[in-house]
Design a protein around this motif. Structure first.
Motif, PDB file in Angstrom:
ATOM      1  N   ASP B 220       0.835  -1.197   0.000  1.00 20.82           N
ATOM      2  CA  ASP B 220       0.000   0.000   0.000  1.00 20.82           C
ATOM      3  C   ASP B 220       0.876   1.256   0.000  1.00 20.82           C
ATOM      4  OD1 ASP B 220      -2.704   0.916  -0.041  1.00 20.82           O
ATOM      5  OD2 ASP B 220      -2.385   1.714   1.981  1.00 20.82           O
ATOM      6  N   PHE B 221       2.004   1.161   0.700  1.00 22.53           N
ATOM      7  CA  PHE B 221       2.936   2.293   0.725  1.00 22.53           C
ATOM      8  C   PHE B 221       3.570   2.490  -0.660  1.00 22.53           C
ATOM      9  CE2 PHE B 221       7.158   4.175   1.687  1.00 22.53           C
ATOM     10  CZ  PHE B 221       6.720   5.368   2.244  1.00 22.53           C
ATOM     11  N   VAL B 222       3.932   1.406  -1.316  1.00 19.72           N
ATOM     12  CA  VAL B 222       4.472   1.501  -2.686  1.00 19.72           C
ATOM     13  C   VAL B 222       3.439   2.155  -3.603  1.00 19.72           C
ATOM     14  CG1 VAL B 222       5.220   0.161  -4.704  1.00 19.72           C
ATOM     15  CG2 VAL B 222       6.012  -0.486  -2.423  1.00 19.72           C
ATOM     16  N   ARG B 223       2.206   1.733  -3.434  1.00 15.66           N
ATOM     17  CA  ARG B 223       1.112   2.308  -4.227  1.00 15.66           C
ATOM     18  C   ARG B 223       1.035   3.824  -3.994  1.00 15.66           C
ATOM     19  NH1 ARG B 223      -3.505   3.933  -3.482  1.00 15.66           N
ATOM     20  NH2 ARG B 223      -3.418   3.545  -1.239  1.00 15.66           N
ATOM     21  N   ALA B 224       1.119   4.231  -2.728  1.00 15.30           N
ATOM     22  CA  ALA B 224       1.024   5.652  -2.379  1.00 15.30           C
ATOM     23  C   ALA B 224       2.222   6.441  -2.927  1.00 15.30           C
ATOM     24  CB  ALA B 224       0.923   5.816  -0.871  1.00 15.30           C
ATOM     25  N   LEU B 225       3.409   5.818  -2.845  1.00 18.95           N
ATOM     26  CA  LEU B 225       4.612   6.486  -3.352  1.00 18.95           C
ATOM     27  C   LEU B 225       4.475   6.773  -4.848  1.00 18.95           C
ATOM     28  CD1 LEU B 225       7.831   4.783  -1.887  1.00 18.95           C
ATOM     29  CD2 LEU B 225       7.010   7.107  -1.480  1.00 18.95           C
ATOM     30  N   HIS B 226       4.048   5.744  -5.594  1.00 21.46           N
ATOM     31  CA  HIS B 226       3.901   5.913  -7.038  1.00 21.46           C
ATOM     32  C   HIS B 226       2.756   6.847  -7.376  1.00 21.46           C
ATOM     33  CE1 HIS B 226       6.927   3.348  -8.774  1.00 21.46           C
ATOM     34  NE2 HIS B 226       6.638   2.391  -7.918  1.00 21.46           N
ATOM     35  N   GLU B 229       0.493  10.073  -3.379  1.00 20.10           N
ATOM     36  CA  GLU B 229      -0.406  10.365  -2.252  1.00 20.10           C
ATOM     37  C   GLU B 229       0.364  10.948  -1.083  1.00 20.10           C
ATOM     38  OE1 GLU B 229      -3.000   7.111  -1.107  1.00 20.10           O
ATOM     39  OE2 GLU B 229      -3.234   6.613  -3.225  1.00 20.10           O
ATOM     40  N   ASP B 230      -0.311  11.739  -0.274  1.00 20.55           N
ATOM     41  CA  ASP B 230       0.345  12.425   0.831  1.00 20.55           C
ATOM     42  C   ASP B 230       0.036  11.823   2.185  1.00 20.55           C
ATOM     43  OD1 ASP B 230       1.527  14.211  -0.850  1.00 20.55           O
ATOM     44  OD2 ASP B 230      -0.096  15.685  -0.693  1.00 20.55           O
ATOM     45  N   TRP B 241      -1.453   3.555  12.600  1.00 19.07           N
ATOM     46  CA  TRP B 241      -0.265   4.208  12.050  1.00 19.07           C
ATOM     47  C   TRP B 241      -0.709   5.204  10.990  1.00 19.07           C
ATOM     48  CZ3 TRP B 241       4.404   2.594  14.135  1.00 19.07           C
ATOM     49  CH2 TRP B 241       4.413   1.340  14.783  1.00 19.07           C
ATOM     50  N   THR B 242      -0.225   6.420  11.095  1.00 20.89           N
ATOM     51  CA  THR B 242      -0.509   7.363  10.012  1.00 20.89           C
ATOM     52  C   THR B 242       0.808   7.823   9.393  1.00 20.89           C
ATOM     53  OG1 THR B 242      -0.696   9.093  11.681  1.00 20.89           O
ATOM     54  CG2 THR B 242      -2.743   8.277  10.739  1.00 20.89           C
ATOM     55  N   TRP B 243       0.772   7.812   8.098  1.00 20.54           N
ATOM     56  CA  TRP B 243       1.904   8.255   7.295  1.00 20.54           C
ATOM     57  C   TRP B 243       1.541   9.579   6.670  1.00 20.54           C
ATOM     58  CZ3 TRP B 243       6.442   5.537   6.065  1.00 20.54           C
ATOM     59  CH2 TRP B 243       6.479   4.184   6.456  1.00 20.54           C
ATOM     60  N   HIS B 244       2.372  10.599   6.777  1.00 18.47           N
ATOM     61  CA  HIS B 244       2.149  11.713   5.853  1.00 18.47           C
ATOM     62  C   HIS B 244       3.452  12.306   5.348  1.00 18.47           C
ATOM     63  CE1 HIS B 244       2.338  14.575   9.263  1.00 18.47           C
ATOM     64  NE2 HIS B 244       1.695  13.630   9.896  1.00 18.47           N
TER      65      HIS B 244
END
Lengths: 89, 247
Positions: B220-226, B229-230, B241-244
């Motif tokens: 999901d993180f790879v998806r967001a990187l490509h 997404e913020d 866990w929140t990533w921004h």
């Protein structure tokens, strides 16, 4: 290379997952360990297990001769042959 | 905690290039997994002979992220580890067969980290983690800790392999085999780095029922990187866990 030697060379390739190596790359007198084919002690254990399964022989792990038997395909073939002959008689 | 994702290199069956991952990120689908594995031709055959499928995936993903002369701490994370090896060994036990010395010797969770260390001549720290569905985030906590200890960068690999069918109904979070390697840097260590490589990861207690993400967190993180997404939220049991992205 006789049939047994060929068989053992193939067993080495299959058991130890030697990609890109063929039976012709392991001539009967090529040292298997260290300089030569480059096998190590874990390979020796793996190979001993495979030989026992394949030829229905026993290899005593504390045998002083084991190192001699495992020198080359030729010495392994002679050892397997001797074991099989001993069992047959 | 804050860090930079300086490089990403991932592998999954049929997804070998950045473009392929880009396409997957825009249309994420469950990929067919027929046991494909990376060739790892950068290693001589004699050095490949004891690399399992998961090890090959890990080596392939991590290899280009570490320079020839570099020594970098290595974090290997996998929730399930090498289930095919475990299953094969257990099957031999059940059949009363002697165990393969090679298989037995490599049947520990840190075996792949050890193989990385040997093959790349790395003599620094390495860590092997197995967590729950948020194993990825725990690996990042480990990376942040290593950066805090002064490491110039940390290699993180999250790798999972499709389990044998005997595990059906037990393992349901590996849609297909994948390895995601990240080169993680400290937020202040490279002022020249593009600003959008920075991320902040926060952990808060999770209330109520746990939700699981549609895809494994690392994917999901790879998806967001490509996808550029913020913000991402990955909840698991009592943890949210929140990533921004830090711009």
């Amino acid at each position: 290379m006789n049939a047994l030697q060929q068989d053992i060379a193939q067993l080495i390739i299959d058991t130890l997952n030697l990609e890109d190596v063929t039976v012709d790359d392991i001539p009967p007198d090529l040292p298997l360990f260290g300089e030569g084919l480059g096998l190590d002690s874990v390979d020796a254990l793996e190979l001993a297990l495979a030989l026992q399964k394949r030829y229905d022989i026993r290899i005593a792990s504390d045998s002083k001769d084991a190192r001699q038997h495992f020198t080359t395909v030729a010495t392994l073939a002679a050892f397997v042959q001797a074991q099989q002959d001993a069992c047959a008689s | 905690m804050k860090f930079r994702i300086d490089q990403l290199h991932a592998w999954a069956p049929g997804l070998n290039t950045d473009e392929a991952w880009q396409a997957w990120a825009h249309h994420p689908v469950r990929l067919p997994d027929n046991g494909e594995q990376p060739g790892c031709e950068f290693l001589p055959p004699m050095q490949r002979r004891r690399l399992s499928r998961l090890a090959r995936m890990t080596m392939h993903a991590a290899w280009p992220l570490c320079g020839e002369q570099e020594q970098l701490p290595f974090v290997f994370a996998s929730r399930h580890g090498e289930t095919p090896r475990t299953f094969a060994l257990l099957s031999e036990v059940a059949d009363g067969q002697p165990l393969s010395p090679t298989q037995f010797g490599l049947s520990v969770h840190n075996a792949i980290a050890g193989q990385w260390s040997i093959l790349r001549g790395q003599h620094g720290e390495s860590v092997a983690l197995a967590g729950e569905a948020d194993t990825f985030e725990h690996a990042m906590v480990e990376a942040a800790a290593l950066l805090g200890e002064g490491a110039p960068a940390v290699l993180v690999v999250i790798a999972e392999e499709r389990p044998p069918s005997a595990y059906d109904g037990w393992i349901d979070d590996v849609p297909f085999s994948y390895a995601v390697a990240l080169r993680v840097g400290g937020i202040d260590s490279n002022p020249a780095a593009p600003a959008d490589q920075g991320w902040e990861l926060c952990l808060e207690p999770q209330q109520g029922t746990s939700t699981t993400a549609t895809w494994p967190h690392a994917l999901d993180f790879v998806r967001a990187l490509h996808g550029g997404e913020d913000r991402l939220e990955h909840a698991w049991k009592t943890r949210r866990w929140t990533w921004h992205r830090i711009r």
